[in-house]
Design an enzyme around this catalytic site. Sequence first.
Site, mmCIF file in Angstrom:
data_model
loop_
_atom_site.group_PDB
_atom_site.id
_atom_site.type_symbol
_atom_site.label_atom_id
_atom_site.label_comp_id
_atom_site.label_asym_id
_atom_site.label_seq_id
_atom_site.Cartn_x
_atom_site.Cartn_y
_atom_site.Cartn_z
ATOM 1 N N THR A 72 1.530 -4.397 4.342
ATOM 2 C CA THR A 72 1.764 -4.257 5.744
ATOM 3 C C THR A 72 1.198 -5.866 5.987
ATOM 4 O OG1 THR A 72 -0.441 -3.671 6.017
ATOM 5 C CG2 THR A 72 1.295 -1.970 6.305
ATOM 6 N N ASP A 73 0.446 -6.470 5.083
ATOM 7 C CA ASP A 73 -0.184 -7.735 5.421
ATOM 8 C C ASP A 73 0.829 -8.799 5.751
ATOM 9 O OD1 ASP A 73 -2.599 -6.463 5.037
ATOM 10 O OD2 ASP A 73 -2.833 -7.147 2.784
ATOM 11 N N THR A 133 0.733 -1.170 0.014
ATOM 12 C CA THR A 133 -0.037 0.003 0.052
ATOM 13 C C THR A 133 0.818 1.255 -0.184
ATOM 14 O OG1 THR A 133 -1.824 -1.064 1.020
ATOM 15 C CG2 THR A 133 -1.773 1.119 1.486
ATOM 16 N N SER A 155 1.686 -7.465 -0.833
ATOM 17 C CA SER A 155 2.494 -8.718 0.075
ATOM 18 C C SER A 155 1.753 -9.881 0.284
ATOM 19 C CB SER A 155 2.742 -7.749 1.346
ATOM 20 O OG SER A 155 1.781 -7.782 2.329
HETATM 21 N N1 ASP Z 1 -2.605 -5.611 0.740
HETATM 22 C C1 ASP Z 1 -1.724 -4.571 1.131
HETATM 23 C C2 ASP Z 1 -0.205 -5.404 0.987
HETATM 24 O O1 ASP Z 1 -0.054 -6.008 1.972
HETATM 25 C C3 ASP Z 1 -1.873 -3.819 2.339
HETATM 26 C C4 ASP Z 1 -0.837 -3.096 2.996
HETATM 27 O O2 ASP Z 1 0.221 -2.802 2.524
HETATM 28 O O3 ASP Z 1 -1.418 -2.213 3.771
HETATM 29 O O4 ASP Z 1 0.615 -5.353 0.302
#
Ligand code: ASP
Length: 338
Positions: free
Chosen positions: A102-103, A20, A69
């Site tokens: 973040t995931d 993200t 991710s």
């Molecule tokens: N779906 C995103 C990821 O993990 C969520 C994020 O980065 O906050 O790539």
Amino acid sequence: MTTSPSRTLPRIALVGTGGTIAGAGTASNGLPSAAYQAAVVSASDLISHVPQLARLAELQVEQLLQIDSADFTDDKLLRLARQVAALCARDEVDGVVVTHGTDTMEESAYFLHLTVKSPKPVVLTGAMRPGTALAADGPANLLHAVAVASHPGSSGRGVLVVMNEEIHSARDVAKVHAMRLDAFASPHGPLGLVAEETPRWYRALTRPHTTQSEFDITAIDTLPLVGVVSSHGNMRQEIYEAWVALGARAIVHAGFGGGTVPAYLADYLSMLRARGVLLVRASRTGAGPVIRNANADDDAQGWVVTDDQNPPRARLLAALALAHHDSPEALQQVFWRY
Ligand code: ASP
């Protein structure tokens, strides 16, 4: 007399992998923060939006991956670890920052923590909101991650996750909220904070990592397969059996509370050891230790408990351990040690 310009700024390698923090909104459905596409903005563009970075470090940017991710697989994780290790080995690199979704950030951070044999700071950061959101968090997180990676006091602390002005250890941190900016937490609290672009440290890890880690990925082409089965009411043994059929060497049972195994699965799970599959009892709560022999006879069953590792990280630690060891006793020692 001529003098050569003296280098004053630390040299930080910035590795972009997507997420993200590299996301941009589509906003056509009127959801300004939730409707966006991850992994579309390059790492070079990200730093161009944070001019304050130039007073902290000389950045060398590379785009290793550009993915959500959720799409991290073990081969991509090994690729990331090999690249971060190679960057740390270079004299002209003082620290590494990885931008990451973040995931699964807690999994990648932990894998680097166990496999990159360098005292140089390695810091992962990301964002809960895309850059196009009204109050995007990515620019400040990136600035703080570079501030931590650039600081001499950050070396030797293991791999770090910097989010929302907090510095977390990769051993402990987890994403615990789907939306809020304070989405990352560690059961015993963060190691420190970022204040005025400077790290302040309050705690240190007691468990081995990076330079003290025994795990050597130069000797590994692929990670041994380890599955995770999460507990819920009305479970089915066929789910474990699917991992066995795939050739899993171990299965992490993300049990209720202290890693409880339902009585109606006990006979089936008892037979796994004889079939060459190690059962690793974890807690689905995400915090607190699983006590050996407390609510299952681990000694008699040949089962292993995770200490306090959450199920996704227990999968990675078990896989690295099984690349070097075979027995439940050796795997248990690894969980006690790390
Ligand atoms: N779906 C995103 C990821 O993990 C969520 C994020 O980065 O906050 O790539």
